[in-house]
Write an enzyme that holds these catalytic residues in place. Structure first.
Site, mmCIF file in Angstrom:
data_model
loop_
_atom_site.group_PDB
_atom_site.id
_atom_site.type_symbol
_atom_site.label_atom_id
_atom_site.label_comp_id
_atom_site.label_asym_id
_atom_site.label_seq_id
_atom_site.Cartn_x
_atom_site.Cartn_y
_atom_site.Cartn_z
ATOM 1 N N ASP A 126 -2.462 -8.188 6.718
ATOM 2 C CA ASP A 126 -3.101 -6.887 6.568
ATOM 3 C C ASP A 126 -2.523 -5.921 7.593
ATOM 4 O OD1 ASP A 126 -4.800 -4.688 6.534
ATOM 5 O OD2 ASP A 126 -6.606 -5.888 6.222
ATOM 6 N N LYS A 135 -4.230 10.756 2.104
ATOM 7 C CA LYS A 135 -2.877 11.207 1.816
ATOM 8 C C LYS A 135 -2.593 12.583 2.420
ATOM 9 C CE LYS A 135 -1.412 7.555 -0.303
ATOM 10 N NZ LYS A 135 -0.337 6.722 0.292
ATOM 11 N N ASN A 154 4.904 2.492 2.960
ATOM 12 C CA ASN A 154 4.616 2.642 1.533
ATOM 13 C C ASN A 154 3.301 2.004 1.100
ATOM 14 O OD1 ASN A 154 5.401 2.897 -1.484
ATOM 15 N ND2 ASN A 154 5.139 0.693 -1.177
ATOM 16 N N ASP A 162 3.977 -7.308 3.262
ATOM 17 C CA ASP A 162 3.039 -7.224 2.145
ATOM 18 C C ASP A 162 1.844 -8.120 2.431
ATOM 19 O OD1 ASP A 162 3.339 -6.038 -0.875
ATOM 20 O OD2 ASP A 162 2.050 -7.811 -0.857
ATOM 21 N N TYR A 180 -9.183 8.830 -0.900
ATOM 22 C CA TYR A 180 -7.734 8.765 -1.104
ATOM 23 C C TYR A 180 -7.090 10.120 -0.810
ATOM 24 C CZ TYR A 180 -3.294 7.552 -3.381
ATOM 25 O OH TYR A 180 -1.964 7.311 -3.647
#
Length: 253
Positions: A64, A161, A91, A38, A157
């Site tokens: 990062d 995706k 994720n 994270d 985005y």
């Protein structure tokens, strides 16, 4: 069928909160050893403590994930602590500003693509040698409803995706004969801390607004985590290249 995850080494990115946190906890409950990757050190450490308090095994690596040096550290730590990488859950992700293509700045485009698509590519490329050496591995990516349609997010985005969907399917074809499976979930609306910075006067949010009436019930992160866990488990041993909507039927509308 048992999950087969007991003792397995698992990397979960974006695991400090939201879907990632719920996923890390779900794997730990199944007896897996989990690396919490994270950007936020405090939240990553909190999830490690939560898992350890319940008797599980976890370690955190922060940074990062769009940077190769951080990716290398994540994979090296998992191999050192767990002896390998059995499962990779890509994720971590960020939202765009719901910007229409003509409104997208270079900075918005490059950052969204870097985090949402390039980081999963870098991590997957880094774990593949270890999975290939073991003759097995499961990769689960978090795509999105925006990876299935053009009306769920802004241009950056949506493109990122759709890229995750393509990457997942290509991985499944390329490595299916070498014991590696690649699948993805496509979440609909989910109660996480990911809130887009929207300019209400911009064209993008205004154009998308009418379509959001089809979103339906907002899911809890644990519902997305359950789908990820299933796709990574032995129960899904013959599922490869699937993009699983977890969206209360939004994709069917």
């Amino acid at each position: 069928m048992a999950s087969g995850l007991d003792g397995r080494g698992v990397i979960v990115t974006g695991a400090g909160s939201g879907i990632g946190r719920a996923t890390a906890l779900a794997f730990a409950t199944e007896g897996a050893r989990v690396l919490i990757a994270d950007l936020n050190a405090e939240s990553a450490g909190a999830v490690v403590k939560e898992i350890e308090a319940a008797g599980g095994t976890a370690v955190a690596v922060t940074g990062d994930l769009s940077e190769q040096s951080v990716v290398d550290q994540v994979v090296a730590t998992a191999v050192e602590r767990f002896g390998g990488v059995d499962v990779l859950v890509n994720n971590a992700g960020i939202m765009d500003r719901m910007s229409a293509l003509g409104e997208v700045s270079d900075a918005e485009w490059e950052r969204v693509i870097r985090v949402n698509l390039t980081a999963p590519f870098l991590l997957t490329r880094a774990v593949l040698p270890h999975m290939l050496a073991a003759g097995r591995g499961a990769i689960v990516n978090t795509a999105s409803e925006a990876g299935l349609r053009g009306s769920a997010a802004g241009a950056a985005y949506t493109a990122s995706k759709h890229g995750v969907v393509g990457l997942t399917k290509n991985l499944a074809v390329m490595y299916r004969d070498q014991g590696i499976r690649a699948n993805a979930i496509a979440p609909g609306g989910t109660a996480t801390g990911m809130i887009p910075d929207i300019d209400g006067d911009a064209h993008g949010p205004k154009a998308l607004g009418p379509y959001f009436g089809n979103v339906g019930r907002v899911a809890q992160p644990e519902e997305q985590a359950a789908a990820i866990l299933f796709l990574a488990s032995d129960a899904a041993a013959n599922i490869n290249g699937a993009i699983l909507p977890v969206d209360n039927g939004w994709a069917a509308v």
